[in-house]
Design a protein around this motif. Sequence first.
Motif, mmCIF file in Angstrom:
data_model
loop_
_atom_site.group_PDB
_atom_site.id
_atom_site.type_symbol
_atom_site.label_atom_id
_atom_site.label_comp_id
_atom_site.label_asym_id
_atom_site.label_seq_id
_atom_site.Cartn_x
_atom_site.Cartn_y
_atom_site.Cartn_z
ATOM 1 N N GLU A 26 0.807 -1.224 0.000
ATOM 2 C CA GLU A 26 0.000 0.000 0.000
ATOM 3 C C GLU A 26 0.839 1.272 0.000
ATOM 4 O OE1 GLU A 26 -3.372 0.054 -0.306
ATOM 5 O OE2 GLU A 26 -3.173 -2.119 -0.573
ATOM 6 N N GLU A 27 2.133 1.157 0.279
ATOM 7 C CA GLU A 27 2.962 2.355 0.434
ATOM 8 C C GLU A 27 4.038 2.507 -0.635
ATOM 9 O OE1 GLU A 27 6.232 2.023 3.561
ATOM 10 O OE2 GLU A 27 4.890 0.408 4.166
ATOM 11 N N VAL A 28 4.317 1.442 -1.391
ATOM 12 C CA VAL A 28 5.438 1.443 -2.330
ATOM 13 C C VAL A 28 4.929 1.551 -3.765
ATOM 14 C CG1 VAL A 28 7.294 -0.009 -3.224
ATOM 15 C CG2 VAL A 28 6.956 0.182 -0.770
ATOM 16 N N ASP A 29 5.615 2.372 -4.556
ATOM 17 C CA ASP A 29 5.248 2.570 -5.960
ATOM 18 C C ASP A 29 5.885 1.539 -6.881
ATOM 19 O OD1 ASP A 29 3.799 5.115 -5.550
ATOM 20 O OD2 ASP A 29 5.781 5.810 -4.931
ATOM 21 N N GLN A 30 7.048 1.027 -6.500
ATOM 22 C CA GLN A 30 7.779 0.078 -7.343
ATOM 23 C C GLN A 30 8.523 -0.917 -6.462
ATOM 24 O OE1 GLN A 30 8.107 -0.021 -10.988
ATOM 25 N NE2 GLN A 30 8.821 -2.019 -10.334
ATOM 26 N N PHE A 31 8.497 -2.191 -6.866
ATOM 27 C CA PHE A 31 9.265 -3.249 -6.213
ATOM 28 C C PHE A 31 10.374 -3.683 -7.162
ATOM 29 C CE2 PHE A 31 5.106 -3.510 -4.245
ATOM 30 C CZ PHE A 31 5.389 -3.769 -2.907
ATOM 31 N N ILE A 32 11.589 -3.822 -6.625
ATOM 32 C CA ILE A 32 12.737 -4.237 -7.427
ATOM 33 C C ILE A 32 13.397 -5.429 -6.746
ATOM 34 C CG2 ILE A 32 15.063 -3.585 -8.193
ATOM 35 C CD1 ILE A 32 14.025 -0.692 -8.465
ATOM 36 N N HIS A 33 13.706 -6.459 -7.539
ATOM 37 C CA HIS A 33 14.494 -7.593 -7.047
ATOM 38 C C HIS A 33 15.783 -7.622 -7.855
ATOM 39 C CE1 HIS A 33 15.829 -11.451 -5.702
ATOM 40 N NE2 HIS A 33 14.740 -11.651 -4.979
ATOM 41 N N CYS A 34 16.912 -7.502 -7.162
ATOM 42 C CA CYS A 34 18.218 -7.392 -7.811
ATOM 43 C C CYS A 34 18.879 -8.741 -8.089
ATOM 44 C CB CYS A 34 19.149 -6.533 -6.963
ATOM 45 S SG CYS A 34 18.606 -4.833 -6.763
ATOM 46 N N GLY A 35 18.096 -9.784 -8.214
ATOM 47 C CA GLY A 35 18.636 -11.056 -8.669
ATOM 48 C C GLY A 35 18.959 -12.061 -7.592
ATOM 49 N N SER A 37 17.010 -14.612 -7.065
ATOM 50 C CA SER A 37 15.762 -15.065 -6.434
ATOM 51 C C SER A 37 15.717 -16.588 -6.463
ATOM 52 C CB SER A 37 14.542 -14.503 -7.165
ATOM 53 O OG SER A 37 14.404 -15.108 -8.457
ATOM 54 N N GLU A 38 16.331 -17.175 -7.491
ATOM 55 C CA GLU A 38 16.298 -18.605 -7.759
ATOM 56 C C GLU A 38 14.862 -19.103 -7.967
ATOM 57 O OE1 GLU A 38 18.973 -21.265 -5.667
ATOM 58 O OE2 GLU A 38 20.096 -19.532 -4.930
ATOM 59 N N LEU A 39 13.992 -18.200 -8.407
ATOM 60 C CA LEU A 39 12.611 -18.561 -8.714
ATOM 61 C C LEU A 39 12.407 -18.513 -10.222
ATOM 62 C CD1 LEU A 39 10.730 -16.548 -5.943
ATOM 63 C CD2 LEU A 39 11.514 -18.925 -5.876
ATOM 64 N N GLU A 40 11.353 -19.163 -10.675
ATOM 65 C CA GLU A 40 11.031 -19.166 -12.086
ATOM 66 C C GLU A 40 10.619 -17.757 -12.517
ATOM 67 O OE1 GLU A 40 9.057 -20.911 -9.800
ATOM 68 O OE2 GLU A 40 10.415 -22.607 -9.779
ATOM 69 N N THR A 41 10.801 -17.481 -13.781
ATOM 70 C CA THR A 41 10.451 -16.167 -14.311
ATOM 71 C C THR A 41 8.993 -15.828 -14.071
ATOM 72 O OG1 THR A 41 12.112 -16.548 -16.010
ATOM 73 C CG2 THR A 41 10.612 -14.722 -16.373
ATOM 74 N N ASP A 42 8.116 -16.840 -14.102
ATOM 75 C CA ASP A 42 6.683 -16.593 -13.911
ATOM 76 C C ASP A 42 6.200 -16.888 -12.491
ATOM 77 O OD1 ASP A 42 6.970 -19.328 -13.968
ATOM 78 O OD2 ASP A 42 5.385 -19.690 -15.432
ATOM 79 N N ALA A 43 7.100 -16.956 -11.521
ATOM 80 C CA ALA A 43 6.718 -17.225 -10.128
ATOM 81 C C ALA A 43 5.787 -16.130 -9.622
ATOM 82 C CB ALA A 43 7.953 -17.315 -9.246
ATOM 83 N N THR A 44 4.672 -16.511 -9.038
ATOM 84 C CA THR A 44 3.702 -15.520 -8.542
ATOM 85 C C THR A 44 4.296 -14.650 -7.442
ATOM 86 O OG1 THR A 44 2.770 -17.120 -6.985
ATOM 87 C CG2 THR A 44 1.695 -16.940 -9.131
ATOM 88 N N GLU A 45 5.261 -15.178 -6.715
ATOM 89 C CA GLU A 45 5.895 -14.388 -5.655
ATOM 90 C C GLU A 45 6.598 -13.153 -6.217
ATOM 91 O OE1 GLU A 45 5.598 -18.624 -4.386
ATOM 92 O OE2 GLU A 45 6.406 -17.639 -6.165
ATOM 93 N N LEU A 46 7.010 -13.219 -7.468
ATOM 94 C CA LEU A 46 7.717 -12.098 -8.092
ATOM 95 C C LEU A 46 6.789 -11.155 -8.856
ATOM 96 C CD1 LEU A 46 10.957 -13.887 -9.329
ATOM 97 C CD2 LEU A 46 10.686 -12.396 -7.328
ATOM 98 N N ASN A 47 5.481 -11.453 -8.855
ATOM 99 C CA ASN A 47 4.533 -10.507 -9.454
ATOM 100 C C ASN A 47 4.742 -9.145 -8.803
ATOM 101 O OD1 ASN A 47 3.472 -12.565 -10.949
ATOM 102 N ND2 ASN A 47 1.546 -12.689 -9.826
#
Length: 172
Positions: A26-35, A37-47
């Motif tokens: 609710e407070e952040v405009d953008q989320f960034i993951h700098c690598g 993650s070891e998750l799949e490209t389509d992982a819902t956690e990275l939405n």
Amino acid sequence: MPKVLIISDSHGWRDEVSQIKDRHSEEVDQFIHCGDSELETDATELNQYLTVAGNCDFASKFPNEVEITIGTLNFFVTHGHLYDVKSTLMRLDYRAEELGAHVVCHGHSHIAKAEKIGNRIILNPGSIRLPRMRREGTYAIMSWESMDDILIEFYTLQGHKVEDLTFQTSLS
């Protein structure tokens, strides 16, 4: 006031990546993951996360680097392994200069730190899973009113502020 949440090196953790996103959605405009993650490209956690590839993201289709403008600032996001960030920030800074970036977000070393080099901010949020130089895992939130008033705050996995890492600066 724009706000950006930066995370890196979660190394397979799914629930924790989602919890951090949910905590600040609710407070952040953008989320960034700098690598790493070891998750799949389509992982819902990275939405909602803008994500780049790390050296442990073997099967991903994430880009190695991304440029994005958020509010008045140009960001350059990369994991850092392709720029030797464990040895020096010089190559990373040169690339950021080529791109006209105000802020560089990277991971790889797992060391939480924000610093101003020349006229840009270099920000490593640390690692939520395998921190180095600290006991607690960390991520960062950057906010700014203007180029004169930029604040970077670091948080533990549980969402507690890490006061000794707070960094405030100006880019003008």
